[in-house]
Scaffold this active site. Structure first.
Site, PDB file in Angstrom:
ATOM      1  N   HIS A  69      -1.642  20.149  -6.810  1.00 44.42           N
ATOM      2  CA  HIS A  69      -1.608  19.031  -5.866  1.00 44.42           C
ATOM      3  C   HIS A  69      -3.005  18.549  -5.475  1.00 44.42           C
ATOM      4  CE1 HIS A  69      -1.910  22.344  -2.804  1.00 44.42           C
ATOM      5  NE2 HIS A  69      -2.648  21.431  -2.179  1.00 44.42           N
TER       6      HIS A  69
ATOM      7  N   ASP B 282       2.285  24.746  -9.152  1.00 46.12           N
ATOM      8  CA  ASP B 282       1.205  24.196  -8.330  1.00 46.12           C
ATOM      9  C   ASP B 282      -0.143  24.754  -8.773  1.00 46.12           C
ATOM     10  OD1 ASP B 282       0.020  22.601  -6.453  1.00 46.12           O
ATOM     11  OD2 ASP B 282       0.349  23.970  -4.763  1.00 46.12           O
TER      12      ASP B 282
ATOM     13  N   SER C 251      -6.974  24.690  -0.281  1.00 50.04           N
ATOM     14  CA  SER C 251      -6.059  24.762  -1.419  1.00 50.04           C
ATOM     15  C   SER C 251      -6.813  24.989  -2.728  1.00 50.04           C
ATOM     16  CB  SER C 251      -5.238  23.472  -1.521  1.00 50.04           C
ATOM     17  OG  SER C 251      -4.413  23.324  -0.394  1.00 50.04           O
TER      18      SER C 251
END
Length: 476
Positions: free
Chosen positions: A208, A238, A321
C-alpha cells in the site's frame, strides 16, 4: 618751558631687534642720546635735521683699546663694526620709547596644540573597554567565588558504545539498512519505510506504500536520495519490492525467524512516522497469530490484505509502514504494516498509535519477497473452495455456490481431493480455532503452496479431520 624726560639704565633682560634703533625711527624723531651716568638731561629744543642726519666727530672717532676692552656705561658700544677675534661683549640696549617695534620679545616656547575630537573619542572608548573588561572579569571571579552560586553535579562525557542487545545497540546496527520512501502518484503523495534485502539494491516495503506510484524516491539514513523502480507487489500480502541502482555500501538487514518469536519478547520498530525519518521505538511482542485484514478501499476485495500478524505495543504510526520490527539480535522478525486506532464512529478517535501495532511475520515476507524478485509476482496457497463470507456462526462455512454460479468446491482442487463439500464448516486449522472466513484465509496464507494442513470440519453436527495439501494461485 621745555619738556623733561628721565631715562634710566635698561634692565639686562630686555632685548631689541637689530636695525630698529636707527632705521626704524620715524621721521622727525630724535635719536636717543648716550648715557651720562644717570643724571637728568634737559632737552631745551628739538634737534635739527642736520644734527639727526650727520654725526659729530666725537661719534665717528674710533674707541681706544682700553675703551674697547672695558666699555663704560657712559658710552654704548658701536654695533656696526665687525666682530673681532676677542669674545663679543653684548651691549646693554637702552629703552627706546620712539622705536617702531616692540622692545619686549616674549619666548612662549612651542605653540600648544589643542586636543582634537577623535582623540577624545578614542580615549573614551579605550577607557570604556578597559573598564568593561576589568568589570566583567571581576564579576565572573566574584561569581565563581560566591557561596550562593549553584552548581549541580553532572557526569562526565564518556564516548562508549552500547550493549548490542540494548535498544541503542539494535538501532545502531539496523539504521544504516533502513530507508524512507517518498512516493508520488496520480492521487497524491505519501511516505513509507523499507529496508535493504541484498547488495543488489532490493528493498522490501508494504504494497500500500507504493500502490499506484508514478515516482519513488528512496532516502538512506546518510541522507542520500536516489530514484527507485518497482520490481513487484502483492496486495493480498501487502508486500512489495523496489530496487535502487548505483548505490554503494548497502547494508542489508539480517532476517530472523518469526517462528521463534514469543509473547513478551522485546522488539524495536524503525520507521518514518509522519515523515520523521529514522524514528526508533521499542516495545514487546504482545501476541502472535493475530488475524488482521487491511485495505478494502476498492470495494471489490482485490486490495484486501490478510495477515497472520505479530502484535506489538511498540509505537507505530502512519509512515512506519514497511519498516522492520527487530528482535534483541537486530534481526528482522516482522514488517510493520497496520495499526488499530479507536473506532471510526468515535468522535474522539485517535489517529496515531494507541499501542496496537501489527507486523507481517518475516517468514511470510521472505517467501513473498523472493518470488517478487524472481518473477515480479507472488503465489498464494489455496484449498480450492469458495467461502460464505456472510456466515455469522463460529468457523468458516463453505458456500453453496461459487462465483458466476460455479461449484463452491473446485473440481480436482486440494479441497475436493481432501473430501471437503459445500456447506461444511471448518472450525480448526492444525488444531487452532477459526472464527470466520477471514481467519481461515489468513491461516492458509501463512503457509507455502504445497504445505500439508490438517482441517477440522463440522458436517451435519459431526466433526471430522481432513488432510489437505495446499495448492497455488497467482496473487494480485
Amino acid at each position: 618751558m621745555a619738556d623733561r624726560q628721565q631715562t634710566d639704565p635698561a634692565p639686562q633682560w630686555w632685548s631689541r631687534p637689530e636695525g630698529t634703533a636707527e632705521g626704524g625711527r620715524r621721521e622727525g624723531v630724535p635719536a636717543p642720546r648716550p648715557e651720562t651716568g644717570g643724571e637728568d638731561h634737559v632737552q631745551d629744543a628739538a634737534p635739527t635735521p642736520a644734527e639727526d642726519a650727520a654725526p659729530t666727530p666725537a661719534e665717528d672717532a674710533a674707541p681706544t683699546p682700553a675703551e674697547a676692552a672695558a666699555p663704560t656705561p657712559d658710552k654704548a658700544p658701536d654695533l656696526s663694526e665687525p666682530a673681532s677675534d676677542a669674545p663679543a661683549v653684548v651691549p646693554a640696549v637702552r629703552y627706546d620709547p620712539w622705536g617702531t617695534e616692540p622692545l619686549q620679545v616674549v619666548d612662549r616656547g612651542r605653540t600648544p596644540r589643542g586636543i582634537r575630537l577623535w582623540q577624545v573619542v578614542a580615549l573614551s572608548l579605550g577607557t570604556a573597554l578597559l573598564a568593561g573588561g576589568i568589570g566583567g572579569y571581576l564579576g565572573v571571579l566574584a561569581e565563581r567565588q560566591s557561596n550562593t552560586r549553584l552548581e549541580l553535579p553532572q557526569a562526565a562525557a564518556v564516548d562508549r558504545g552500547r550493549a548490542p542487545d540494548s535498544v541503542a545497540g539494535i538501532a545502531a546496527t539496523a539504521l544504516p539498512g533502513v530507508v524512507t520512501l517518498h512516493v508520488r502518484g496520480a492521487k497524491g503523495s505519501g511516505t513509507g519505510t523499507g529496508f535493504v534485502l541484498d547488495q543488489q539494491g532490493h528493498i522490501l516495503t508494504n504494497s500500500h506504500v507504493v500502490a499506484d506510484s508514478q515516482q519513488i524516491t528512496v532516502t538512506f539514513s546518510t541522507g542520500e536520495s536516489v530514484t527507485a523502480t518497482l520490481v513487484g507487489r502483492d496486495s493480498g500480502y501487502d508486500l512489495a519490492v523496489v530496487k535502487v541502482e548505483g548505490v554503494r555500501g548497502l547494508r542489508p538487514l539480517s532476517l530472523g525467524n518469526s517462528e521463534n518469536v514469543k509473547v513478551g519478547d522485546p522488539v524495536v520498530a524503525i520507521g518514518a512516522p509522519f515523515d520523521l525519518s529514522n524514528t526508533v521505538t521499542a516495545g514487546i511482542i504482545s501476541a502472535t497469530g493475530r488475524p488482521v485484514t487491511a485495505g478494502g478501499d476498492k470495494g471489490d476485495g482485490s486490495d484486501i490484505s490478510y495477515v497472520d500478524a505479530l502484535q506489538t505495543d511498540a509505537p507505530i504510526n502512519p509512515g512506519n509502514s514497511g519498516g522492520p520490527l527487530l528482535d534483541a539480535k537486530a534481526h528482522v522478525v516482522g514488517i510493520n504494516s497496520a495499526i488499530r486506532g479507536a473506532d471510526k464512529d468515535d468522535s474522539t478517535r485517535q489517529g496515531g498509535s494507541i499501542g496496537l501495532g501489527f507486523a507481517i511475520p518475516v517468514n511470510q515476507g521472505k517467501r513473498v519477497a523472493e518470488e517478487l524478485i524472481r518473477t515480479g509476482r507472488a503465489t498464494h496457497p489455496v484449498i480450492g473452495v469458495t467461502l460464505d463470507m456472510d456466515y455469522t456462526g463460529d468457523g468458516a462455512r463453505v458456500g453453496d455456490k461459487g462465483e458466476d454460479g460455479k461449484p463452491s468446491v473446485v473440481a480436482g482442487g486440494p479441497g475436493a481431493v481432501a473430501g471437503i463439500r459445500a456447506g461444511d464448516v471448518i472450525t480448526k486449522v492444525d488444531g487452532q480455532r477459526v472464527r470466520g472466513g477471514d481467519e481461515l484465509i489468513i491461516k492458509i496464507r501463512a503457509h507455502r503452496p504445497g504445505d500439508p494442513l490438517t482441517l477440522t470440519v463440522l458436517r451435519q453436527g459431526r466433526e471430522s479431520t481432513l488432510r489437505v495439501v495446499l495448492g497455488s494461485a497467482n496473487g494480485s
